[in-house]
Write an enzyme that holds these catalytic residues in place. Structure first.
Site, PDB file in Angstrom:
ATOM      1  N   GLN A  59       3.833  10.009   0.884  1.00 59.07           N
ATOM      2  CA  GLN A  59       4.503   9.110   1.042  1.00 59.07           C
ATOM      3  C   GLN A  59       5.954   9.208  -0.825  1.00 59.07           C
ATOM      4  O   GLN A  59       6.641   9.174   0.067  1.00 59.07           O
ATOM      5  CB  GLN A  59       4.069   7.334   1.518  1.00 59.07           C
ATOM      6  CG  GLN A  59       3.918   7.324   2.395  1.00 59.07           C
ATOM      7  CD  GLN A  59       3.293   5.777   3.285  1.00 59.07           C
ATOM      8  OE1 GLN A  59       1.535   5.095   1.449  1.00 59.07           O
ATOM      9  NE2 GLN A  59       4.253   5.217   2.919  1.00 59.07           N
TER      10      GLN A  59
ATOM     11  N   CYS B 128       5.413   0.285   7.341  1.00 62.30           N
ATOM     12  CA  CYS B 128       5.557   1.049   6.745  1.00 62.30           C
ATOM     13  C   CYS B 128       6.687   1.256   6.185  1.00 62.30           C
ATOM     14  O   CYS B 128       7.492   1.615   6.324  1.00 62.30           O
ATOM     15  CB  CYS B 128       4.876   1.941   7.094  1.00 62.30           C
ATOM     16  SG  CYS B 128       4.595   3.783   6.126  1.00 62.30           S
ATOM     17  N   LEU B 129       6.481   1.780   4.454  1.00 61.45           N
ATOM     18  CA  LEU B 129       7.516   2.193   3.854  1.00 61.45           C
ATOM     19  C   LEU B 129       8.033   3.708   3.892  1.00 61.45           C
ATOM     20  O   LEU B 129       9.186   3.615   4.157  1.00 61.45           O
ATOM     21  CB  LEU B 129       6.853   1.981   2.480  1.00 61.45           C
ATOM     22  CG  LEU B 129       6.720   1.024   1.838  1.00 61.45           C
ATOM     23  CD1 LEU B 129       6.175   1.405  -0.130  1.00 61.45           C
ATOM     24  CD2 LEU B 129       8.529   0.082   1.240  1.00 61.45           C
TER      25      LEU B 129
ATOM     26  N   GLY C 221       1.393  -1.081  -0.302  1.00 61.93           N
ATOM     27  CA  GLY C 221      -0.502   0.165  -0.159  1.00 61.93           C
ATOM     28  C   GLY C 221       0.599   1.808   0.069  1.00 61.93           C
ATOM     29  O   GLY C 221       1.470   1.223   0.759  1.00 61.93           O
TER      30      GLY C 221
ATOM     31  N   HIS D 225      -2.954   8.043   6.433  1.00 64.66           N
ATOM     32  CA  HIS D 225      -1.688   9.095   5.660  1.00 64.66           C
ATOM     33  C   HIS D 225      -2.033   9.661   5.385  1.00 64.66           C
ATOM     34  O   HIS D 225      -1.883  10.970   5.210  1.00 64.66           O
ATOM     35  CB  HIS D 225      -1.292   8.029   4.841  1.00 64.66           C
ATOM     36  CG  HIS D 225       0.374   7.347   5.248  1.00 64.66           C
ATOM     37  ND1 HIS D 225       1.268   7.554   6.057  1.00 64.66           N
ATOM     38  CD2 HIS D 225       0.823   5.585   4.878  1.00 64.66           C
ATOM     39  CE1 HIS D 225       1.868   6.458   6.108  1.00 64.66           C
ATOM     40  NE2 HIS D 225       1.488   5.331   5.382  1.00 64.66           N
TER      41      HIS D 225
ATOM     42  N   HIS E 218      -5.073   1.658   6.826  1.00 61.47           N
ATOM     43  CA  HIS E 218      -3.687   2.242   7.314  1.00 61.47           C
ATOM     44  C   HIS E 218      -3.504   3.675   6.337  1.00 61.47           C
ATOM     45  O   HIS E 218      -2.467   4.250   6.325  1.00 61.47           O
ATOM     46  CB  HIS E 218      -2.098   0.944   6.731  1.00 61.47           C
ATOM     47  CG  HIS E 218      -0.788   1.714   6.973  1.00 61.47           C
ATOM     48  ND1 HIS E 218       0.073   0.958   7.879  1.00 61.47           N
ATOM     49  CD2 HIS E 218      -0.199   2.140   6.358  1.00 61.47           C
ATOM     50  CE1 HIS E 218       1.359   1.391   7.711  1.00 61.47           C
ATOM     51  NE2 HIS E 218       0.983   2.717   6.688  1.00 61.47           N
ATOM     52  N   GLU E 219      -3.869   3.502   4.311  1.00 62.77           N
ATOM     53  CA  GLU E 219      -3.311   4.275   3.498  1.00 62.77           C
ATOM     54  C   GLU E 219      -4.649   5.213   4.168  1.00 62.77           C
ATOM     55  O   GLU E 219      -3.902   6.902   4.111  1.00 62.77           O
ATOM     56  CB  GLU E 219      -3.504   3.316   2.717  1.00 62.77           C
ATOM     57  CG  GLU E 219      -3.199   2.594   2.603  1.00 62.77           C
ATOM     58  CD  GLU E 219      -1.065   2.515   2.575  1.00 62.77           C
ATOM     59  OE1 GLU E 219      -1.339   4.153   2.315  1.00 62.77           O
ATOM     60  OE2 GLU E 219      -0.598   1.833   2.352  1.00 62.77           O
TER      61      GLU E 219
HETATM   62  C1  Y12 Z   1      -1.228  -4.755   6.424  1.00 58.70           C
HETATM   63  C2  Y12 Z   1      -0.134  -3.362   6.772  1.00 58.70           C
HETATM   64  C3  Y12 Z   1      -0.049  -1.931   6.507  1.00 58.70           C
HETATM   65  C4  Y12 Z   1      -0.390  -1.961   5.577  1.00 58.70           C
HETATM   66  C5  Y12 Z   1       0.464  -0.380   4.919  1.00 58.70           C
HETATM   67  C6  Y12 Z   1       1.319  -1.276   3.602  1.00 58.70           C
HETATM   68  N1  Y12 Z   1       1.862  -1.404   3.979  1.00 58.70           N
HETATM   69  C7  Y12 Z   1       4.079  -1.369   3.247  1.00 58.70           C
HETATM   70  O1  Y12 Z   1       3.435  -1.771   2.030  1.00 58.70           O
HETATM   71  C8  Y12 Z   1       4.670  -1.936   4.263  1.00 58.70           C
HETATM   72  C9  Y12 Z   1       5.914  -2.342   3.912  1.00 58.70           C
HETATM   73  C10 Y12 Z   1       7.179  -2.349   3.999  1.00 58.70           C
HETATM   74  C11 Y12 Z   1       8.158  -3.068   2.807  1.00 58.70           C
HETATM   75  C12 Y12 Z   1       9.587  -3.123   3.443  1.00 58.70           C
HETATM   76  O2  Y12 Z   1      10.966  -3.972   2.679  1.00 58.70           O
HETATM   77  C13 Y12 Z   1      10.605  -4.527   2.561  1.00 58.70           C
HETATM   78  O3  Y12 Z   1      10.495  -5.571   3.230  1.00 58.70           O
HETATM   79  C14 Y12 Z   1      11.615  -5.213   1.941  1.00 58.70           C
HETATM   80  C15 Y12 Z   1       9.515  -2.566   4.499  1.00 58.70           C
HETATM   81  O4  Y12 Z   1      11.168  -3.021   4.586  1.00 58.70           O
HETATM   82  C16 Y12 Z   1      12.283  -2.065   5.118  1.00 58.70           C
HETATM   83  O5  Y12 Z   1      11.459  -1.234   5.279  1.00 58.70           O
HETATM   84  C17 Y12 Z   1      13.132  -2.481   5.497  1.00 58.70           C
HETATM   85  C18 Y12 Z   1       8.679  -2.505   5.322  1.00 58.70           C
HETATM   86  C19 Y12 Z   1       7.701  -2.104   4.909  1.00 58.70           C
HETATM   87  C20 Y12 Z   1      -1.075  -3.073   4.536  1.00 58.70           C
HETATM   88  C21 Y12 Z   1      -1.335  -4.144   5.076  1.00 58.70           C
HETATM   89 CO    CO Z   2       2.162   3.540   5.118  1.00 59.17          CO
END
Ligand code: Y12
Ligand code: CO
Length: 174
Positions: free
Chosen positions: A50, A95-96, A45, A141, A137-138
């Site tokens: 962001q 969260c990214l 997401g 934001h 979550h989004e």
């Molecule tokens: C469930 C909970 C939260 C959400 C919101 C969207 N969140 C994300 O898309 C998070 C992505 C994310 C990706 C990462 O990268 C890797 O895993 C390689 C990450 O790792 C690092 O920061 C190192 C952290 C978060 C949607 C559904």
């Molecule tokens: Co986020």
């Protein structure tokens, strides 16, 4: 369009995003860039704020049962409003914009949203499971709210300490 992620504690993440009123090429170009960016950065997401665009737009792509993020599962959500929410669920969120940090967060289990698509058409979506969690979550934001704001005082303090340490380490190695 080149996008870069805005990371906590950047104050831009605290802005309230503006309602989208023009469903034009500029919006389409941003959405077209957000989807591949989200996939490349391992996100499921991403809100426009962001990537430094303070407008009420977000993209989602929930992985299927094989863990694949299929292009046909892309959801583009503009100007969302939650019109119904039921139940309670806890999920370990990430969260990214807050790299390397994951915490259990309590949210509504199922929601109904009204929103617009990229052409301004009004839609309704019923969501539960991971999709409902990701949408909430989004949408947070868009209000300048981060999942870390929902932590208890003690957990937040611990997070701030760990995050500062992590940032120092990242600075050193860059
Ligand atoms: C469930 C909970 C939260 C959400 C919101 C969207 N969140 C994300 O898309 C998070 C992505 C994310 C990706 C990462 O990268 C890797 O895993 C390689 C990450 O790792 C690092 O920061 C190192 C952290 C978060 C949607 C559904
Ligand atoms: Co986020």
């Amino acid at each position: 369009m080149k996008l870069t992620i805005v990371e906590y504690p950047d104050k831009r993440l605290r802005q309230k995003s503006k309602k989208v009123t023009s469903f034009d090429k500029k919006l389409h170009d941003l959405l077209d860039a957000m989807h591949p960016f989200m996939i490349e950065t391992n996100g499921i997401g991403l809100a426009a704020i962001q990537v430094a665009h303070p407008i009420r737009a977000l993209v989602l792509n929930i992985p299927d049962e094989d863990g694949e993020q299929l292009p046909e599962n892309l959801l583009e959500i503009i100007n969302p409003v939650i019109v119904k929410q039921e139940g309670e669920t806890v999920y370990q969120e990430g969260c990214l914009s807050v790299p390397k940090f994951y915490e259990d967060i309590k949210r509504s289990e199922s929601i109904t949203i009204n929103y617009q698509d990229r052409d301004g058409n009004t839609k309704t979506l019923d969501a539960d499971g991971l999709l409902a969690i990701a949408i909430q979550h989004e949408i947070d934001h868009l209000e300048g709210i981060l999942f870390i704001d929902k932590l208890s005082y003690a957990r937040r303090k611990k997070f701030e300490k760990e995050y500062k340490k992590l940032q120092k380490e990242r600075k050193k190695s860059s």
